[in-house]
Design a protein around this motif. Structure first.
Motif, mmCIF file in Angstrom:
data_model
loop_
_atom_site.group_PDB
_atom_site.id
_atom_site.type_symbol
_atom_site.label_atom_id
_atom_site.label_comp_id
_atom_site.label_asym_id
_atom_site.label_seq_id
_atom_site.Cartn_x
_atom_site.Cartn_y
_atom_site.Cartn_z
ATOM 1 N N ARG A 168 -28.793 29.663 -13.641
ATOM 2 C CA ARG A 168 -28.301 30.854 -12.950
ATOM 3 C C ARG A 168 -29.029 31.044 -11.628
ATOM 4 N NH1 ARG A 168 -29.001 35.135 -17.914
ATOM 5 N NH2 ARG A 168 -27.600 34.108 -19.392
ATOM 6 N N PRO A 169 -28.282 31.329 -10.562
ATOM 7 C CA PRO A 169 -28.956 31.679 -9.312
ATOM 8 C C PRO A 169 -29.769 32.953 -9.518
ATOM 9 C CG PRO A 169 -26.568 31.495 -9.005
ATOM 10 C CD PRO A 169 -26.836 31.401 -10.472
ATOM 11 N N TRP A 170 -30.959 33.009 -8.943
ATOM 12 C CA TRP A 170 -31.799 34.191 -9.040
ATOM 13 C C TRP A 170 -32.474 34.371 -7.689
ATOM 14 C CZ3 TRP A 170 -31.243 37.281 -13.043
ATOM 15 C CH2 TRP A 170 -32.121 38.368 -13.164
ATOM 16 N N GLY A 171 -31.769 35.068 -6.793
ATOM 17 C CA GLY A 171 -32.253 35.157 -5.414
ATOM 18 C C GLY A 171 -32.207 33.766 -4.811
ATOM 19 N N GLU A 172 -33.305 33.348 -4.234
ATOM 20 C CA GLU A 172 -33.377 31.996 -3.658
ATOM 21 C C GLU A 172 -33.846 30.961 -4.681
ATOM 22 O OE1 GLU A 172 -37.747 32.473 -1.604
ATOM 23 O OE2 GLU A 172 -36.007 33.520 -0.770
ATOM 24 N N HIS A 173 -34.081 31.428 -5.909
ATOM 25 C CA HIS A 173 -34.571 30.546 -6.958
ATOM 26 C C HIS A 173 -33.522 30.358 -8.050
ATOM 27 C CE1 HIS A 173 -38.361 30.678 -4.937
ATOM 28 N NE2 HIS A 173 -38.518 31.967 -5.164
ATOM 29 N N CYS A 174 -33.986 29.915 -9.201
ATOM 30 C CA CYS A 174 -33.074 29.605 -10.300
ATOM 31 C C CYS A 174 -33.672 30.088 -11.618
ATOM 32 C CB CYS A 174 -32.871 28.089 -10.336
ATOM 33 S SG CYS A 174 -31.821 27.531 -11.666
ATOM 34 N N LEU A 175 -32.859 30.760 -12.406
ATOM 35 C CA LEU A 175 -33.264 31.163 -13.745
ATOM 36 C C LEU A 175 -32.613 30.189 -14.721
ATOM 37 C CD1 LEU A 175 -34.756 33.309 -15.450
ATOM 38 C CD2 LEU A 175 -32.559 34.494 -15.649
ATOM 39 N N VAL A 176 -33.422 29.547 -15.541
ATOM 40 C CA VAL A 176 -32.913 28.611 -16.544
ATOM 41 C C VAL A 176 -33.135 29.233 -17.914
ATOM 42 C CG1 VAL A 176 -33.136 26.300 -17.542
ATOM 43 C CG2 VAL A 176 -33.398 26.619 -15.073
ATOM 44 N N VAL A 177 -32.055 29.287 -18.704
ATOM 45 C CA VAL A 177 -32.107 29.870 -20.045
ATOM 46 C C VAL A 177 -31.754 28.765 -21.042
ATOM 47 C CG1 VAL A 177 -31.193 31.626 -21.600
ATOM 48 C CG2 VAL A 177 -31.367 32.101 -19.147
ATOM 49 N N VAL A 178 -32.628 28.558 -22.017
ATOM 50 C CA VAL A 178 -32.399 27.558 -23.064
ATOM 51 C C VAL A 178 -32.218 28.293 -24.386
ATOM 52 C CG1 VAL A 178 -33.345 25.567 -24.295
ATOM 53 C CG2 VAL A 178 -33.772 25.833 -21.852
ATOM 54 N N ASP A 179 -31.164 27.922 -25.099
ATOM 55 C CA ASP A 179 -30.831 28.525 -26.393
ATOM 56 C C ASP A 179 -30.616 27.370 -27.370
ATOM 57 O OD1 ASP A 179 -29.560 29.629 -28.601
ATOM 58 O OD2 ASP A 179 -27.915 30.513 -27.464
ATOM 59 N N GLU A 180 -31.421 27.316 -28.412
ATOM 60 C CA GLU A 180 -31.334 26.203 -29.372
ATOM 61 C C GLU A 180 -31.297 26.730 -30.787
ATOM 62 O OE1 GLU A 180 -33.902 22.290 -30.841
ATOM 63 O OE2 GLU A 180 -34.440 23.275 -28.973
#
Length: 165
Positions: A94-106
């Motif tokens: 996911r875009p998060w401002g100029e960075h990236c949010l990564v979500v892992v679901d297992e």
């Protein structure tokens, strides 16, 4: 269900570039080595990679298959872990401002992993995800820094004043 997230200080495109390279799986997935695509074009639906898992002297060959894919934003995998069974792993970018949010679901799908899934196993998965996301961040942020350095230095082109005619 083990869900963990991490802010990675680079663009979602940089993160996706790493996720979309099946030969780099072992660079960021904890416990794996020597990944390589074995079917299809990773990360297209139904494509698969094979990798080695090393636990002391024990070496197991496992496979992960892409079950769902939305280029640049979602990668859902089915990891086959031999006698432990299979697990569903969803990675959202996911875009998060100029960075990236990564979500892992297992979570386990079938086999022994599902039969013994409890709070202790959940804790181990959370610890593994923490380490995995830290490795993914290191790889992605390192790649982005290398690209910035290359751009600043002419991407391997001779610098002015270098004595070239």
């Amino acid at each position: 269900m083990a869900v963990r997230h991490r802010l990675i200080r680079t663009s979602p495109e940089e993160v996706w570039t790493v996720l979309a390279d099946g030969s780099r799986y072992a660079d960021w997935v904890v416990g794996t080595a020597q990944s390589r695509p074995v079917r299809g074009h990773w990360p297209q639906l139904g494509s698969a990679i094979e990798y080695e898992v090393r636990v002391g002297p024990l070496r197991l060959t496992n496979q992960t298959i892409v079950r769902n894919h939305e280029a640049g934003s979602l990668l859902e995998l089915e990891a086959h872990a031999g006698f432990l069974g299979t697990a569903r792993i969803a990675i959202e970018v996911r875009p998060w401002g100029e960075h990236c949010l990564v979500v892992v679901d297992e979570h386990p799908l079938q086999g022994a992993g599902g039969a013994v899934h409890n709070m202790a196993v959940e804790t181990l998965i959370q610890l593994r995800h923490r380490a995995m996301l830290a490795r993914l961040a290191k790889v992605c942020e390192g790649d982005a820094e290398d690209a910035r350095r290359g751009a600043r230095h002419g991407a391997g082109l001779p610098r002015s004043g270098g004595g070239h005619a």
